[in-house]
Design a protein around this motif. Structure first.
Motif, PDB file in Angstrom:
ATOM      1  N   GLY A   1      88.352  13.556  -1.734  1.00  0.00           N
ATOM      2  CA  GLY A   1      88.317  12.604  -1.641  1.00  0.00           C
ATOM      3  C   GLY A   1      89.002  11.841  -0.309  1.00  0.00           C
ATOM      4  N   MET A   2      90.268  12.831   0.507  1.00  0.00           N
ATOM      5  CA  MET A   2      90.919  12.017   1.674  1.00  0.00           C
ATOM      6  C   MET A   2      89.593  13.018   3.152  1.00  0.00           C
ATOM      7  N   GLN A   3      89.204  13.956   2.538  1.00  0.00           N
ATOM      8  CA  GLN A   3      87.632  14.488   3.580  1.00  0.00           C
ATOM      9  C   GLN A   3      86.915  13.561   3.783  1.00  0.00           C
ATOM     10  N   VAL A   4      86.481  13.228   2.724  1.00  0.00           N
ATOM     11  CA  VAL A   4      85.147  12.326   2.702  1.00  0.00           C
ATOM     12  C   VAL A   4      86.057  11.115   3.590  1.00  0.00           C
ATOM     13  N   VAL A   5      86.996  10.851   2.711  1.00  0.00           N
ATOM     14  CA  VAL A   5      87.738   9.014   3.946  1.00  0.00           C
ATOM     15  C   VAL A   5      87.647   9.974   5.987  1.00  0.00           C
ATOM     16  N   SER A   6      88.087  10.416   6.045  1.00  0.00           N
ATOM     17  CA  SER A   6      88.237  10.438   7.280  1.00  0.00           C
ATOM     18  C   SER A   6      87.245  10.711   8.047  1.00  0.00           C
ATOM     19  N   GLY A   7      85.320  11.313   7.289  1.00  0.00           N
ATOM     20  CA  GLY A   7      84.615  11.765   7.904  1.00  0.00           C
ATOM     21  C   GLY A   7      82.927  10.167   8.383  1.00  0.00           C
ATOM     22  N   MET A   8      83.430   9.654   7.815  1.00  0.00           N
ATOM     23  CA  MET A   8      83.778   7.630   7.067  1.00  0.00           C
ATOM     24  C   MET A   8      83.905   7.203   7.636  1.00  0.00           C
ATOM     25  N   ARG A   9      85.284   7.202   8.174  1.00  0.00           N
ATOM     26  CA  ARG A   9      86.181   6.461   9.034  1.00  0.00           C
ATOM     27  C   ARG A   9      85.537   6.519  10.540  1.00  0.00           C
ATOM     28  N   ASP A  10      85.621   8.096  10.965  1.00  0.00           N
ATOM     29  CA  ASP A  10      85.123   8.594  11.780  1.00  0.00           C
ATOM     30  C   ASP A  10      84.015   8.104  12.220  1.00  0.00           C
ATOM     31  N   ALA A  11      82.684   7.933  11.198  1.00  0.00           N
ATOM     32  CA  ALA A  11      81.223   7.079  11.886  1.00  0.00           C
ATOM     33  C   ALA A  11      81.421   5.388  11.749  1.00  0.00           C
ATOM     34  N   LEU A  12      82.560   5.364  10.947  1.00  0.00           N
ATOM     35  CA  LEU A  12      82.691   3.611  11.312  1.00  0.00           C
ATOM     36  C   LEU A  12      84.061   2.915  11.410  1.00  0.00           C
ATOM     37  N   ASP A  13      84.150   2.326  12.293  1.00  0.00           N
ATOM     38  CA  ASP A  13      85.688   2.485  12.413  1.00  0.00           C
ATOM     39  C   ASP A  13      86.337   1.216  12.519  1.00  0.00           C
ATOM     40  N   ASN A  14      85.600   0.392  11.518  1.00  0.00           N
ATOM     41  CA  ASN A  14      85.569  -0.957  10.692  1.00  0.00           C
ATOM     42  C   ASN A  14      86.142  -1.023   9.143  1.00  0.00           C
ATOM     43  N   ILE A  15      85.912   0.583   8.541  1.00  0.00           N
ATOM     44  CA  ILE A  15      85.668   0.124   7.396  1.00  0.00           C
ATOM     45  C   ILE A  15      87.604   0.025   6.842  1.00  0.00           C
ATOM     46  N   ARG A  16      87.325  -1.008   6.373  1.00  0.00           N
ATOM     47  CA  ARG A  16      89.133  -1.058   5.637  1.00  0.00           C
ATOM     48  C   ARG A  16      89.714  -0.210   4.561  1.00  0.00           C
ATOM     49  N   ASP A  17      88.599  -0.772   3.092  1.00  0.00           N
ATOM     50  CA  ASP A  17      88.916  -0.393   1.612  1.00  0.00           C
ATOM     51  C   ASP A  17      87.961   0.990   1.667  1.00  0.00           C
ATOM     52  N   ILE A  18      88.829   1.863   1.645  1.00  0.00           N
ATOM     53  CA  ILE A  18      87.414   3.117   0.945  1.00  0.00           C
ATOM     54  C   ILE A  18      88.102   3.214  -1.334  1.00  0.00           C
ATOM     55  N   ASN A  19      87.766   2.698  -1.766  1.00  0.00           N
ATOM     56  CA  ASN A  19      88.054   3.582  -3.525  1.00  0.00           C
ATOM     57  C   ASN A  19      87.689   4.785  -3.716  1.00  0.00           C
ATOM     58  N   PHE A  20      88.054   5.891  -3.817  1.00  0.00           N
ATOM     59  CA  PHE A  20      86.535   6.973  -4.494  1.00  0.00           C
ATOM     60  C   PHE A  20      87.350   7.153  -5.634  1.00  0.00           C
ATOM     61  N   HIS A  21      86.413   7.593  -6.391  1.00  0.00           N
ATOM     62  CA  HIS A  21      86.546   7.991  -7.907  1.00  0.00           C
ATOM     63  C   HIS A  21      85.472   9.641  -7.663  1.00  0.00           C
ATOM     64  N   ILE A  22      86.717  10.344  -8.183  1.00  0.00           N
ATOM     65  CA  ILE A  22      86.112  12.125  -9.014  1.00  0.00           C
ATOM     66  C   ILE A  22      85.820  12.376  -9.886  1.00  0.00           C
ATOM     67  N   ASP A  23      84.947  12.420 -10.275  1.00  0.00           N
ATOM     68  CA  ASP A  23      84.337  12.491 -11.323  1.00  0.00           C
ATOM     69  C   ASP A  23      83.444  13.917 -11.405  1.00  0.00           C
ATOM     70  N   ALA A  24      83.791  14.316 -12.864  1.00  0.00           N
ATOM     71  CA  ALA A  24      83.133  15.817 -12.782  1.00  0.00           C
ATOM     72  C   ALA A  24      81.716  15.846 -13.746  1.00  0.00           C
ATOM     73  N   GLU A  25      80.725  14.773 -13.747  1.00  0.00           N
ATOM     74  CA  GLU A  25      79.701  14.728 -14.043  1.00  0.00           C
ATOM     75  C   GLU A  25      79.253  14.054 -13.674  1.00  0.00           C
ATOM     76  N   ASN A  26      77.543  14.573 -13.455  1.00  0.00           N
ATOM     77  CA  ASN A  26      77.296  12.736 -12.417  1.00  0.00           C
ATOM     78  C   ASN A  26      76.824  11.195 -14.271  1.00  0.00           C
ATOM     79  N   ASP A  27      77.577  10.302 -13.755  1.00  0.00           N
ATOM     80  CA  ASP A  27      77.153   9.598 -15.068  1.00  0.00           C
ATOM     81  C   ASP A  27      75.728   8.894 -15.009  1.00  0.00           C
TER      82      ASP A  27
END
Length: 386
Positions: free
Chosen positions: A278-304
């Motif tokens: 999840g932290m790697q995803v956050v880093s990649g998103m912030r590199d793309a858009l620098d005005n992202i303030r909050d990122i809530n990521f949820h780790i799922d074991a299956e596609n709900d």
């Protein structure tokens, strides 16, 4: 399978520094508006220019809007508190909507007044040359404060300050109208300034509508554009360890972006590995858009979205252990249990230090005890694993 909870990653801006920069540029603009307003009102009265007089009144309306901006910025740049954990930027959004509405009203009033002048005829007195000097000074001053204010607004990510910059430019547009109307009157073509006034008023209305509509969209939690949303999903999918992204929600608060994302990962990974992905995803998103303030990521074991979510009524770890103790006559105290909750089934893994810890037990025997339960999925035994 271990299942990490939702994790919130926040980027905290320098609210105090942003407030200082916004207050400074707004105070400078307010003083300039007051000085220009006095000059234009006096010049309009003594040198026979109704247009300059109205333009002076417009400058005084800018002073009032500057006071609104100062108050709104002071409130919106407060730090998050217990009642407003995400901050107070929405107050700035409301201020932007009010300021845009003022621009629409000013533009509509100017348009209506000049349409009437176009129909009924122009002024009956030719303005004096000092009107040109006052209007030119206003154009130069207001264009300078527009550029300065807009630069500060972009630096501190404030739509309200940027909107106020455009409000200043509308005063410059009004002064251009005064220049054109004065030159037209001096040359005998008074109708030119009236036609130009209507066109500029339309531009003012357009600018005001843009800021008002953008603020309304933010207040109703309009998400990012489809292009930006798909770009962020692609960044997440391309991150090592992510199998899929089945939900990404976004909204804006001021210039900032708030994101909620669900990441599908392998069900057998650990909590810490899921968090690291999840932290790697956050880093990649912030590199793309620098005005992202909050990122809530949820780790799922299956596609709900593809499969019904795992029921909350399935037995807990303690309940599973009690059932195993009941059917098997007790497990060694140091036996580790790993549970995978997938598609409304529980898949059980038992870890023993050695085969001697589970004499006479095998996977088939334990399975026979558990397969009568509707929630049971599968069983695996591990020996010599710690």
């Amino acid at each position: 399978m271990t299942h990490p909870p939702t994790t919130a990653i926040r980027h905290s801006p320098d609210l105090e520094g942003e407030l200082r920069a916004a207050s400074k540029v707004t105070l400078i603009g307010m003083v300039l508006d007051a000085v220009l307003g006095i000059i234009k009102v006096i010049g309009g009265v003594f040198f026979h220019s109704q247009a300059l007089l109205v333009d002076g009144i417009h400058s005084f309306s800018d002073v009032a809007s500057d006071l609104v901006v100062l108050g709104v910025m002071r409130v919106s740049r407060q730090k998050p508190d217990q009642n407003h954990p995400y901050g107070h930027q929405r107050i700035e959004t409301i201020g932007t909507m009010v300021l845009g509405s003022i621009l629409i009203a000013v533009g509509a009033a100017l348009a209506w007044d000049n349409i009437l002048r176009l129909i009924q005829g122009g002024a009956d007195q030719v303005p004096g040359w000092p009107v040109l000097v006052a209007a030119a000074a206003s154009v130069i001053g207001k264009e300078w404060i527009y550029r300065y204010t807009r630069r500060v607004g972009q630096a501190i990510r404030s739509d309200l300050i940027i909107a106020n910059a455009w409000h200043s430019r509308t005063d410059a547009f009004s002064s251009v109208i005064v220049l054109v109307s004065t030159l037209g009157a001096m040359g005998g073509f008074i109708w030119i300034d009236t036609l130009a006034a209507v066109v500029i008023a339309g531009i003012i209305i357009h600018i005001g509508w843009k800021f008002t509509w953008d603020a309304v969209k933010e207040l109703v939690d309009t998400g990012l554009s489809p292009e930006d949303t798909e770009m962020l999903k692609a960044i997440a999918r391309d991150t090592e360890g992510v199998r899929n992204v089945h939900e990404l929600r976004s909204r804006r608060m001021g210039h900032d972006i708030l994101l909620d994302i669900h990441l599908v990962v392998r069900p057998e990974i650990s909590v810490s590995e899921g968090h690291q992905i999840g932290m790697q995803v956050v880093s990649g998103m912030r590199d793309a858009l620098d005005n992202i303030r909050d990122i809530n990521f949820h780790i799922d074991a299956e596609n709900d979205e593809e499969h019904p979510p795992t029921s909350e009524q399935l037995p807990s770890r303690e309940g599973i252990r009690n059932l195993l103790d009941e059917h098997l006559g007790g497990l060694p105290s140091h036996t580790r249990i790993r549970l995978h909750y997938l598609r409304n089934k529980i898949h059980v893994e038992l870890f023993f230090e050695s085969p001697d810890d589970a004499p006479g037990l095998d996977a088939e025997q334990i399975t026979r005890h558990l397969q009568g339960y509707p929630w049971f999925g599968s069983l695996r035994l591990w020996f010599g694993a710690r």
